[in-house]
Design a protein around this motif. Sequence first.
Motif, PDB file in Angstrom:
ATOM      1  N   SER A  22      37.069 -54.693   6.937  1.00 54.33           N
ATOM      2  CA  SER A  22      37.778 -55.954   6.769  1.00 54.33           C
ATOM      3  C   SER A  22      37.350 -56.934   7.844  1.00 54.33           C
ATOM      4  O   SER A  22      37.083 -58.104   7.576  1.00 54.33           O
ATOM      5  CB  SER A  22      39.292 -55.717   6.854  1.00 54.33           C
ATOM      6  OG  SER A  22      39.959 -56.948   6.969  1.00 54.33           O
ATOM      7  N   ALA A  23      37.273 -56.445   9.069  1.00 55.51           N
ATOM      8  CA  ALA A  23      36.964 -57.327  10.194  1.00 55.51           C
ATOM      9  C   ALA A  23      35.517 -57.807  10.143  1.00 55.51           C
ATOM     10  O   ALA A  23      35.236 -59.001  10.263  1.00 55.51           O
ATOM     11  CB  ALA A  23      37.239 -56.591  11.507  1.00 55.51           C
ATOM     12  N   GLY A  27      32.154 -63.641   9.061  1.00 56.70           N
ATOM     13  CA  GLY A  27      32.611 -64.109  10.363  1.00 56.70           C
ATOM     14  C   GLY A  27      31.720 -63.647  11.493  1.00 56.70           C
ATOM     15  O   GLY A  27      31.483 -64.385  12.444  1.00 56.70           O
ATOM     16  N   ASN A  28      31.230 -62.427  11.396  1.00 58.83           N
ATOM     17  CA  ASN A  28      30.403 -61.891  12.470  1.00 58.83           C
ATOM     18  C   ASN A  28      28.977 -62.405  12.423  1.00 58.83           C
ATOM     19  O   ASN A  28      28.378 -62.727  13.426  1.00 58.83           O
ATOM     20  CB  ASN A  28      30.344 -60.362  12.388  1.00 58.83           C
ATOM     21  CG  ASN A  28      31.713 -59.750  12.451  1.00 58.83           C
ATOM     22  OD1 ASN A  28      32.556 -59.999  11.598  1.00 58.83           O
ATOM     23  ND2 ASN A  28      31.948 -58.965  13.472  1.00 58.83           N
ATOM     24  N   ILE A 100      41.463 -68.248   1.582  1.00 57.08           N
ATOM     25  CA  ILE A 100      40.262 -67.786   2.296  1.00 57.08           C
ATOM     26  C   ILE A 100      39.304 -67.115   1.321  1.00 57.08           C
ATOM     27  O   ILE A 100      38.113 -67.422   1.282  1.00 57.08           O
ATOM     28  CB  ILE A 100      40.622 -66.827   3.455  1.00 57.08           C
ATOM     29  CG1 ILE A 100      41.384 -67.574   4.544  1.00 57.08           C
ATOM     30  CG2 ILE A 100      39.348 -66.206   4.045  1.00 57.08           C
ATOM     31  CD1 ILE A 100      41.753 -66.744   5.758  1.00 57.08           C
ATOM     32  N   PHE A 220      40.569 -64.645  15.613  1.00 57.25           N
ATOM     33  CA  PHE A 220      41.509 -64.380  14.514  1.00 57.25           C
ATOM     34  C   PHE A 220      40.791 -64.160  13.199  1.00 57.25           C
ATOM     35  O   PHE A 220      41.080 -63.233  12.461  1.00 57.25           O
ATOM     36  CB  PHE A 220      42.492 -65.536  14.350  1.00 57.25           C
ATOM     37  CG  PHE A 220      43.592 -65.451  15.327  1.00 57.25           C
ATOM     38  CD1 PHE A 220      44.576 -64.496  15.170  1.00 57.25           C
ATOM     39  CD2 PHE A 220      43.630 -66.276  16.420  1.00 57.25           C
ATOM     40  CE1 PHE A 220      45.578 -64.374  16.095  1.00 57.25           C
ATOM     41  CE2 PHE A 220      44.625 -66.161  17.349  1.00 57.25           C
ATOM     42  CZ  PHE A 220      45.599 -65.210  17.195  1.00 57.25           C
ATOM     43  N   PHE A 221      39.857 -65.057  12.929  1.00 57.22           N
ATOM     44  CA  PHE A 221      39.136 -64.939  11.669  1.00 57.22           C
ATOM     45  C   PHE A 221      38.358 -63.630  11.634  1.00 57.22           C
ATOM     46  O   PHE A 221      38.429 -62.863  10.676  1.00 57.22           O
ATOM     47  CB  PHE A 221      38.177 -66.120  11.498  1.00 57.22           C
ATOM     48  CG  PHE A 221      37.505 -66.152  10.165  1.00 57.22           C
ATOM     49  CD1 PHE A 221      38.119 -66.766   9.085  1.00 57.22           C
ATOM     50  CD2 PHE A 221      36.272 -65.559   9.981  1.00 57.22           C
ATOM     51  CE1 PHE A 221      37.511 -66.788   7.843  1.00 57.22           C
ATOM     52  CE2 PHE A 221      35.651 -65.575   8.741  1.00 57.22           C
ATOM     53  CZ  PHE A 221      36.279 -66.195   7.671  1.00 57.22           C
ATOM     54  N   SER A 224      40.310 -60.463  11.219  1.00 60.72           N
ATOM     55  CA  SER A 224      41.177 -60.467  10.035  1.00 60.72           C
ATOM     56  C   SER A 224      42.652 -60.526  10.400  1.00 60.72           C
ATOM     57  O   SER A 224      43.479 -59.848   9.794  1.00 60.72           O
ATOM     58  CB  SER A 224      40.952 -59.225   9.160  1.00 60.72           C
ATOM     59  OG  SER A 224      39.632 -59.122   8.749  1.00 60.72           O
ATOM     60  N   LEU A 225      42.987 -61.354  11.396  1.00 54.38           N
ATOM     61  CA  LEU A 225      44.378 -61.415  11.827  1.00 54.38           C
ATOM     62  C   LEU A 225      45.060 -62.682  11.334  1.00 54.38           C
ATOM     63  O   LEU A 225      44.399 -63.651  10.989  1.00 54.38           O
ATOM     64  CB  LEU A 225      44.435 -61.389  13.360  1.00 54.38           C
ATOM     65  CG  LEU A 225      43.895 -60.121  13.989  1.00 54.38           C
ATOM     66  CD1 LEU A 225      43.861 -60.256  15.505  1.00 54.38           C
ATOM     67  CD2 LEU A 225      44.737 -58.920  13.582  1.00 54.38           C
ATOM     68  N   SER A 325      35.050 -57.204   3.466  1.00 49.61           N
ATOM     69  CA  SER A 325      36.071 -58.167   3.910  1.00 49.61           C
ATOM     70  C   SER A 325      36.819 -58.751   2.721  1.00 49.61           C
ATOM     71  O   SER A 325      38.050 -58.881   2.740  1.00 49.61           O
ATOM     72  CB  SER A 325      35.433 -59.302   4.708  1.00 49.61           C
ATOM     73  OG  SER A 325      34.819 -58.804   5.856  1.00 49.61           O
ATOM     74  N   LEU A 382      45.748 -69.342   9.876  1.00 44.76           N
ATOM     75  CA  LEU A 382      45.703 -68.040  10.558  1.00 44.76           C
ATOM     76  C   LEU A 382      46.413 -68.090  11.902  1.00 44.76           C
ATOM     77  O   LEU A 382      47.205 -67.206  12.226  1.00 44.76           O
ATOM     78  CB  LEU A 382      44.261 -67.577  10.759  1.00 44.76           C
ATOM     79  CG  LEU A 382      43.477 -67.150   9.521  1.00 44.76           C
ATOM     80  CD1 LEU A 382      42.104 -66.641   9.922  1.00 44.76           C
ATOM     81  CD2 LEU A 382      44.227 -66.066   8.756  1.00 44.76           C
TER      82      LEU A 382
HETATM   83  N1  TRP Z   1      37.234 -60.866   9.081  1.00 52.79           N
HETATM   84  C1  TRP Z   1      36.385 -61.223   8.008  1.00 52.79           C
HETATM   85  C2  TRP Z   1      35.102 -61.787   8.542  1.00 52.79           C
HETATM   86  O1  TRP Z   1      34.898 -61.834   9.726  1.00 52.79           O
HETATM   87  C3  TRP Z   1      37.036 -62.147   7.030  1.00 52.79           C
HETATM   88  C4  TRP Z   1      38.382 -61.692   6.648  1.00 52.79           C
HETATM   89  C5  TRP Z   1      38.715 -60.649   5.911  1.00 52.79           C
HETATM   90  C6  TRP Z   1      39.579 -62.253   7.056  1.00 52.79           C
HETATM   91  N2  TRP Z   1      40.065 -60.520   5.817  1.00 52.79           N
HETATM   92  C7  TRP Z   1      40.613 -61.478   6.520  1.00 52.79           C
HETATM   93  C8  TRP Z   1      39.858 -63.319   7.850  1.00 52.79           C
HETATM   94  C9  TRP Z   1      41.899 -61.771   6.788  1.00 52.79           C
HETATM   95  C10 TRP Z   1      41.170 -63.620   8.107  1.00 52.79           C
HETATM   96  C11 TRP Z   1      42.186 -62.841   7.595  1.00 52.79           C
HETATM   97  O2  TRP Z   1      34.262 -62.190   7.809  1.00 52.79           O
END
Ligand code: TRP
Length: 451
Positions: A22-23, A27-28, A100, A220-221, A224-225, A325, A382
């Motif tokens: 998920s994380a 985003g990364n 999102i 946060f993004f 996944s928070l 994700s 977020l």
């Molecule tokens: N974390 C994921 C990323 O970095 C995107 C993501 C998945 C997300 N689930 C989430 C972001 C919930 C915020 C909240 O690409």
Amino acid sequence: MEARTREGWGTSLGFILAAIGSAVGLGNMWRFPYAASTRGGAAFVILYVLMVLAVGVPVMMSEFAIGRRTGLSPISALQKAGGRRWSLLGYLFVLTGCMILAYYAVIAGWTMRYLLEALISGFAADPGVYYDQSTTGLSAVLYHMVFMAITISIVVGGIKAGIERASLILMPVLFVLIVGLAFWALFLEGSGAGYSFYLRPQLSDFFSGTTFAAAASQAFFSLSLGMGAMLTYSSYLSRQENLPSSAVKISLSDFGVAFFAGLVVFPVMFAFGLSDQIITGEIGEGRALGALFVSLPRAFIEMGPAGRIVGLTFFTALFVGALTSAISLLEVVTSSLIDTWKIARVRAALWAGLVIMIVGIPSAYDHNILGLFDAVAGEFFLVFGAFFLVLFVGWRMEDPIGELAEGSGNRGLLTGWLGMVRFLLPFILAFVIYDRGKNVYNMVVSMLSGG
Ligand code: TRP
């Protein structure tokens, strides 16, 4: 404790990999290098690590506390632990998740297209033109829909057979690909300047409030928070799981992948003389979203035949990250339909996925809309959600320490955690809300004035 009839994770590793899945995502590999490059490189990287540890880990623990305590998805969880009014926060989470995923799947669609391009015909000769043509319009809508269909098909399978199994296969693949790419980049001629830009901090860059807020909202993004994704995943856990240690493992793994992505992107950019475009914003502002999709293929083309393989590897990793994700985003909405509205999983996943697919269509036609969704939901909502979440856990929830102590037992450290959640995080988050809110406001004003 009431009996749990709900499905759960098969193994602890399965949970950890799904949460890392998920994380780790766009985003990364897309947002992090871009954010770092426009905000002073190494200084941003250091601030970012601090934010992950000081803000990310405690907020993730807060989500875990609610999720495992209640064994429910956000709306029902907050209703059960806090009453009717707090369940509104759960609705915000579900809305944020829909928003999102709607634009996230569009970008994931580009990724799929680039992947197929590398595989079948090689990258187009002029990546700038190709980007402008291929990332909007009907074909972008179709790729977006295909990506959503793949995501739905996994969430339909449920926790163990769907999400856990996919994560157990896909995450190790992603780790190998990204580490392999970083290793390969070591041997690129002329990459030295990339490493020094990325890893050598400039003191003056540390003292910017916006850099600080950008690092926090990136955390946060990326983790996944702030919208109940980690809450939902932890609701499928048993009492034996050590939650604080899981939060640290997940957060550091996520940072690790972002860091390695930087070790790929920066050396490549500098070795092929593309750094200016990114740093001066030539690719930056106007095509901020596309920085990676324009500049990296350019480098891949210059590399000749090897570039096609490297490019294929890179976009495969990006696609895998985006998929795991997207799964978590759809799972939040799906599990809410299941828990709160008593809809069966298959129908819930199909309906949620279909609605999100439609909401995403405007973003596939217009990058300004996509950017607005990102600023509103991916940044502002977020931190806004996280702000109320920490207030809830700090001041309203009954004995959060007790929940986290199950399976971990370290009450001393947990007391420190609760102190942070009560007295420190609300202030940090309030500042980030202010800063990101300003950003959304400016964006809307410039869009309305025809910018
Ligand atoms: N974390 C994921 C990323 O970095 C995107 C993501 C998945 C997300 N689930 C989430 C972001 C919930 C915020 C909240 O690409």
